[in-house]
Design a protein around this motif. Structure first.
Motif, PDB file in Angstrom:
ATOM      1  N   VAL A 198      54.827  10.576 -25.482  1.00 16.81           N
ATOM      2  CA  VAL A 198      54.044  11.763 -25.115  1.00 16.81           C
ATOM      3  C   VAL A 198      54.963  12.786 -24.449  1.00 16.81           C
ATOM      4  O   VAL A 198      55.573  12.502 -23.421  1.00 16.81           O
ATOM      5  CB  VAL A 198      52.888  11.385 -24.156  1.00 16.81           C
ATOM      6  CG1 VAL A 198      52.104  12.630 -23.734  1.00 16.81           C
ATOM      7  CG2 VAL A 198      51.965  10.359 -24.799  1.00 16.81           C
ATOM      8  N   GLY A 199      55.044  13.964 -25.047  1.00 17.05           N
ATOM      9  CA  GLY A 199      55.819  15.051 -24.471  1.00 17.05           C
ATOM     10  C   GLY A 199      54.961  15.797 -23.466  1.00 17.05           C
ATOM     11  O   GLY A 199      53.778  16.023 -23.711  1.00 17.05           O
ATOM     12  N   LEU A 200      55.534  16.175 -22.346  1.00 13.91           N
ATOM     13  CA  LEU A 200      54.769  16.899 -21.322  1.00 13.91           C
ATOM     14  C   LEU A 200      55.449  18.213 -20.963  1.00 13.91           C
ATOM     15  O   LEU A 200      56.670  18.266 -20.785  1.00 13.91           O
ATOM     16  CB  LEU A 200      54.620  16.039 -20.064  1.00 13.91           C
ATOM     17  CG  LEU A 200      53.731  14.801 -20.196  1.00 13.91           C
ATOM     18  CD1 LEU A 200      53.860  13.924 -18.958  1.00 13.91           C
ATOM     19  CD2 LEU A 200      52.272  15.209 -20.408  1.00 13.91           C
ATOM     20  N   ILE A 201      54.633  19.260 -20.860  1.00 15.44           N
ATOM     21  CA  ILE A 201      55.144  20.561 -20.455  1.00 15.44           C
ATOM     22  C   ILE A 201      54.331  21.097 -19.276  1.00 15.44           C
ATOM     23  O   ILE A 201      53.217  20.641 -19.021  1.00 15.44           O
ATOM     24  CB  ILE A 201      55.119  21.601 -21.609  1.00 15.44           C
ATOM     25  CG1 ILE A 201      53.717  21.683 -22.226  1.00 15.44           C
ATOM     26  CG2 ILE A 201      56.159  21.282 -22.663  1.00 15.44           C
ATOM     27  CD1 ILE A 201      53.540  22.826 -23.214  1.00 15.44           C
ATOM     28  N   GLY A 202      54.918  22.066 -18.604  1.00 22.42           N
ATOM     29  CA  GLY A 202      54.235  22.707 -17.484  1.00 22.42           C
ATOM     30  C   GLY A 202      54.949  24.009 -17.173  1.00 22.42           C
ATOM     31  O   GLY A 202      55.964  24.333 -17.800  1.00 22.42           O
ATOM     32  N   THR A 203      54.434  24.729 -16.197  1.00 23.16           N
ATOM     33  CA  THR A 203      55.118  25.949 -15.769  1.00 23.16           C
ATOM     34  C   THR A 203      56.386  25.534 -15.026  1.00 23.16           C
ATOM     35  O   THR A 203      56.537  24.365 -14.641  1.00 23.16           O
ATOM     36  CB  THR A 203      54.238  26.757 -14.797  1.00 23.16           C
ATOM     37  OG1 THR A 203      54.009  25.959 -13.627  1.00 23.16           O
ATOM     38  CG2 THR A 203      52.903  27.137 -15.422  1.00 23.16           C
TER      39      THR A 203
END
Ligand code: NI
Length: 198
Positions: free
Chosen positions: A128-133
């Motif tokens: 699972v790839g995770l992104i955020g600010t």
């Protein structure tokens, strides 16, 4: 200076030295560390997955997970780690499904959800790839004691980052780490122990 003042000054100096001893040396002698304990690794976070869902530390409760911080343009450390993790998952067989595998992007500028989706699924569909600010990523990295730093290159930039994989147990507590290019047998053994942990 009067004798009394000198005595008071000497007493004060002695007190400072004594307090300094207690604060600096005593913890070392008692086997305590002035650095934060390893068990403090991790903490609350809320990020977005490569397929557009919100994932928080609370969603992961009841399930152990491995988490790695990197970026898709990374030339060596990230692809090597993801390949080794995918190999480990294959070796674990059905047991591999008993935990989660997270890749947190430390490159909010370039790693879009689409980009990350293609990248992680290329190694294993369960990643699972995770992104955020930038702020959210800085916050979660700080909680995991992960270091990352953008470095200018001729072509643009690269990012130096911690190459350790963190293992968290089903209560969201720090369980251990997998080092970069760790011996495959040790890696599998650590993952098996994590999966079996209460
Ligand atoms: Ni990398």
């Amino acid at each position: 200076m009067s004798r009394r003042l000198k005595l008071a000054g000497a007493a004060f100096a002695a007190l400072v030295v004594a307090l300094g001893f207690v604060a600096v040396l005593a913890p070392k002698w008692l086997g305590m560390s002035s650095t934060p304990l390893a068990v403090n690794i991790g903490g609350p976070f809320k990020l977005r997955t490569h397929d557009g869902k919100v994932l928080s530390d609370r969603d992961l409760l009841g399930r152990p997970y491995a988490v790695f911080f990197g970026f898709t343009n990374c030339p060596d450390v990230c692809p090597t780690t993801m390949m080794e993790l995918a190999n480990a998952m294959e070796t674990l067989g059905p047991d591999a499904d008993k935990m989660s595998y997270l890749f947190v992007s430390v490159d909010p500028e370039q790693d879009t959800a689409e980009h990350l989706s293609v990248y992680v699924q290329n190694f294993d569909k369960r990643l699972v790839g995770l992104i955020g600010t930038a702020e959210e990523i800085a916050d979660v990295a700080r909680k995991f004691r992960v270091f990352y730093e953008k470095v200018k290159t001729k072509e643009g930039y690269t990012i130096n980052h911690t190459a350790t994989t963190y293992l968290m147990d089903r209560r969201g507590k720090f369980f251990g780490t997998i080092s970069y290019q760790e011996n495959p047998k040790t890696r599998i053994e650590k993952l098996r122990r994590l999966i079996a942990s209460p």
